[in-house]
Design a protein around this motif. Structure first.
Motif, mmCIF file in Angstrom:
data_model
loop_
_atom_site.group_PDB
_atom_site.id
_atom_site.type_symbol
_atom_site.label_atom_id
_atom_site.label_comp_id
_atom_site.label_asym_id
_atom_site.label_seq_id
_atom_site.Cartn_x
_atom_site.Cartn_y
_atom_site.Cartn_z
ATOM 1 N N ALA A 1 0.829 -1.205 0.000
ATOM 2 C CA ALA A 1 0.000 0.000 0.000
ATOM 3 C C ALA A 1 0.859 1.249 0.000
ATOM 4 O O ALA A 1 0.542 2.245 -0.646
ATOM 5 C CB ALA A 1 -0.922 -0.007 1.218
ATOM 6 N N ALA A 2 1.966 1.224 0.732
ATOM 7 C CA ALA A 2 2.849 2.390 0.769
ATOM 8 C C ALA A 2 3.463 2.650 -0.594
ATOM 9 O O ALA A 2 3.621 3.797 -1.020
ATOM 10 C CB ALA A 2 3.938 2.178 1.823
ATOM 11 N N THR A 3 3.798 1.558 -1.317
ATOM 12 C CA THR A 3 4.366 1.719 -2.651
ATOM 13 C C THR A 3 3.349 2.311 -3.615
ATOM 14 O O THR A 3 3.654 3.186 -4.414
ATOM 15 C CB THR A 3 4.855 0.363 -3.174
ATOM 16 N N ALA A 4 2.092 1.848 -3.509
ATOM 17 C CA ALA A 4 1.059 2.332 -4.409
ATOM 18 C C ALA A 4 0.754 3.809 -4.178
ATOM 19 O O ALA A 4 0.309 4.506 -5.068
ATOM 20 C CB ALA A 4 -0.214 1.507 -4.239
ATOM 21 N N ALA A 5 0.976 4.292 -2.939
ATOM 22 C CA ALA A 5 0.647 5.671 -2.612
ATOM 23 C C ALA A 5 1.796 6.632 -2.870
ATOM 24 O O ALA A 5 1.707 7.787 -2.502
ATOM 25 C CB ALA A 5 0.220 5.749 -1.145
ATOM 26 N N ALA A 6 2.885 6.148 -3.469
ATOM 27 C CA ALA A 6 4.027 7.022 -3.737
ATOM 28 C C ALA A 6 3.613 8.142 -4.686
ATOM 29 O O ALA A 6 2.888 7.905 -5.651
ATOM 30 C CB ALA A 6 5.178 6.213 -4.345
ATOM 31 N N PRO A 7 4.034 9.384 -4.436
ATOM 32 C CA PRO A 7 3.617 10.503 -5.284
ATOM 33 C C PRO A 7 4.180 10.391 -6.701
ATOM 34 O O PRO A 7 5.281 9.899 -6.912
ATOM 35 C CB PRO A 7 4.202 11.727 -4.550
ATOM 36 N N ASN B 1 4.582 19.353 -7.750
ATOM 37 C CA ASN B 1 3.291 19.214 -8.416
ATOM 38 C C ASN B 1 2.432 20.450 -8.145
ATOM 39 O O ASN B 1 2.502 21.035 -7.062
ATOM 40 C CB ASN B 1 2.565 17.963 -7.919
ATOM 41 N N PRO B 2 1.621 20.854 -9.107
ATOM 42 C CA PRO B 2 0.762 22.026 -8.877
ATOM 43 C C PRO B 2 -0.258 21.750 -7.788
ATOM 44 O O PRO B 2 -0.705 20.613 -7.595
ATOM 45 C CB PRO B 2 0.094 22.239 -10.241
ATOM 46 N N ALA B 3 -0.611 22.794 -7.069
ATOM 47 C CA ALA B 3 -1.602 22.647 -6.005
ATOM 48 C C ALA B 3 -3.005 22.518 -6.565
ATOM 49 O O ALA B 3 -3.880 21.912 -5.939
ATOM 50 C CB ALA B 3 -1.521 23.843 -5.049
ATOM 51 N N GLY C 1 0.346 11.769 -13.724
ATOM 52 C CA GLY C 1 -0.282 10.488 -13.434
ATOM 53 C C GLY C 1 -1.174 10.055 -14.580
ATOM 54 O O GLY C 1 -0.740 9.931 -15.721
ATOM 55 N N ASP C 2 -2.455 9.841 -14.303
ATOM 56 C CA ASP C 2 -3.411 9.418 -15.323
ATOM 57 C C ASP C 2 -4.006 10.593 -16.084
ATOM 58 O O ASP C 2 -4.801 10.392 -17.006
ATOM 59 C CB ASP C 2 -4.549 8.609 -14.680
#
Length: 297
Positions: free
Chosen positions: A73-79, A97-99, A184-185
Motif C-alpha cells: 500500500a505504501a508503494t502504491a501511494a508514492a507521489p 506538483n501544482p496545487a 499520473g493518469d
C-alpha cells in the motif's frame, strides 16, 4: 494469643504456599519478553494455538498505514511527479506538483433576432479551444543551481522553431512547438502555451535566483476527438501554424497566401478573436487553422 514461634511457623507456611505462584508469574513474564506464549502448563497447546490465530488475525486486520503488511500500500501511494512533454520529445519536470488545475472550455453561440420573444434564439456557431491553467513552483535551493535552468525550458516552448517539419520559409510560416502536460493518469490535450508569467521570489547572496512561481496557461489547438480522450501518444499530423503579421498585411491577404482563398479571412478572425479586421497591428501573432482539422470539426 500466638507466641513468637507460632507467628514464625505461619509466616513460613504462607511463604511456602506463595513460592509456586511467584515462580509461575516470573516464568510467564520471561516468556512474554522473549516473544513466546504467555501461558504454561496443561493448557499450553491450546493457548499456543490461540496465540498463532491471534497473530494471523492481527495481520489481516492491520490498517493500511500500520507496519504489519502495508508495504504494498505504501508503494502504491508514492507521489507521481508531473511533467511537460515538448513536441520534439523529452520532458520538462515539474519540481513540485501544482496545487490545483483550472480547466476552461467555452462554446460560441450566435443570437438570431426573434421579434416578440423575451430572448433571442441561439444557434451554435463553434467551440472554442480549451485551456488548462496552473501555477508551478520551481525551487533549486537544495542544490544551489540557478532556477533559470527550468524557467528557460518553459520560455523555449513559446519561441518560434523554424526546424519543425511544417515550417515554410517561403510563406513565412513557423510556430512554437506544441506540448502535452502529464500528471499520473491525467494527460492534457495537445496545446501551445498561450501565456507564461514567471515571478522570481528567492535569491542566493550573490543574486542567483533559486525559486520562482510560473503561471502557465495551455491552449488547445486540436479537436480532442481527433485523437481520443486522455491519449497522450496519438494525434493528427497536421497541427495549426502561427503567422506573425508584417507591415501592410491584412486578413484577406494572409488568407489568400495561406489558403489560396481571400474569403477565408473570417476563419482567421474567428479563430484569433479579431473584432476589427482593419486594425491588425504589425507584429501580431495569428493562429492559422489547418483546414483538414477544421473540416473534421
Amino acid at each position: 494469643m500466638l507466641s513468637d514461634a507460632d507467628v514464625r511457623e505461619l509466616g513460613q507456611a504462607a511463604a511456602k504456599a506463595a513460592a509456586p505462584i511467584a515462580k509461575a508469574a516470573a516464568d510467564r513474564a520471561m516468556r512474554e519478553a522473549a516473544g513466546g506464549p504467555a501461558a504454561s502448563g496443561g493448557g499450553g497447546d491450546e493457548e499456543d494455538g490461540g496465540g498463532e490465530d491471534a497473530v494471523a488475525e492481527d495481520e489481516e486486520a492491520a490498517p493500511a498505514g500500520s507496519p504489519a503488511g502495508s508495504q504494498g500500500a505504501a508503494t502504491a501511494a508514492a507521489p507521481v511527479k508531473a511533467f511537460i512533454e515538448p513536441e520534439k520529445g523529452g520532458r520538462i519536470d515539474c519540481l513540485f506538483n501544482p496545487a490545483e488545475l483550472t480547466i476552461a472550455k467555452q462554446n460560441q453561440w450566435t443570437e438570431v433576432k426573434a421579434p416578440g420573444r423575451n430572448t433571442p434564439k441561439l444557434t451554435f456557431s463553434q467551440g472554442s479551444p480549451g485551456t488548462v491553467t496552473m501555477e508551478l513552483t520551481l525551487d533549486t535551493t537544495a542544490t544551489g543551481e540557478a532556477v533559470t535552468t527550468y524557467t528557460g525550458q518553459l520560455l523555449t516552448l513559446m519561441k518560434i522553431d523554424k526546424a519543425l517539419p511544417d515550417s515554410n520559409s517561403k510563406t513565412n510560416s513557423a510556430r512554437p512547438p506544441y506540448c502535452v502536460f502529464h500528471w499520473g493518469d491525467f494527460h492534457s490535450f495537445k496545446a501551445i502555451i498561450q501565456s507564461l508569467s514567471i515571478r522570481f521570489t528567492y535569491f542566493a547572496g550573490n543574486g542567483t535566483p533559486l525559486r520562482a512561481k510560473a503561471q502557465v496557461t495551455f491552449k488547445q489547438f486540436e479537436d480532442e476527438d481527433a485523437y481520443g480522450p486522455q491519449n497522450p501518444t496519438s494525434g493528427t499530423p497536421h497541427p495549426h501554424l502561427v503567422h506573425q503579421v508584417s507591415v501592410g498585411e491584412t486578413l484577406d491577404r494572409i488568407a489568400a497566401a495561406k489558403y489560396g482563398d481571400p474569403t477565408r479571412w473570417r476563419l482567421l478572425a474567428e479563430t484569433n478573436g479579431v473584432v476589427d479586421p482593419f486594425e491588425l497591428r504589425p507584429g501580431t501573432t495569428l493562429m492559422i487553422p489547418d483546414l483538414r482539422a477544421v473540416s473534421r470539426g
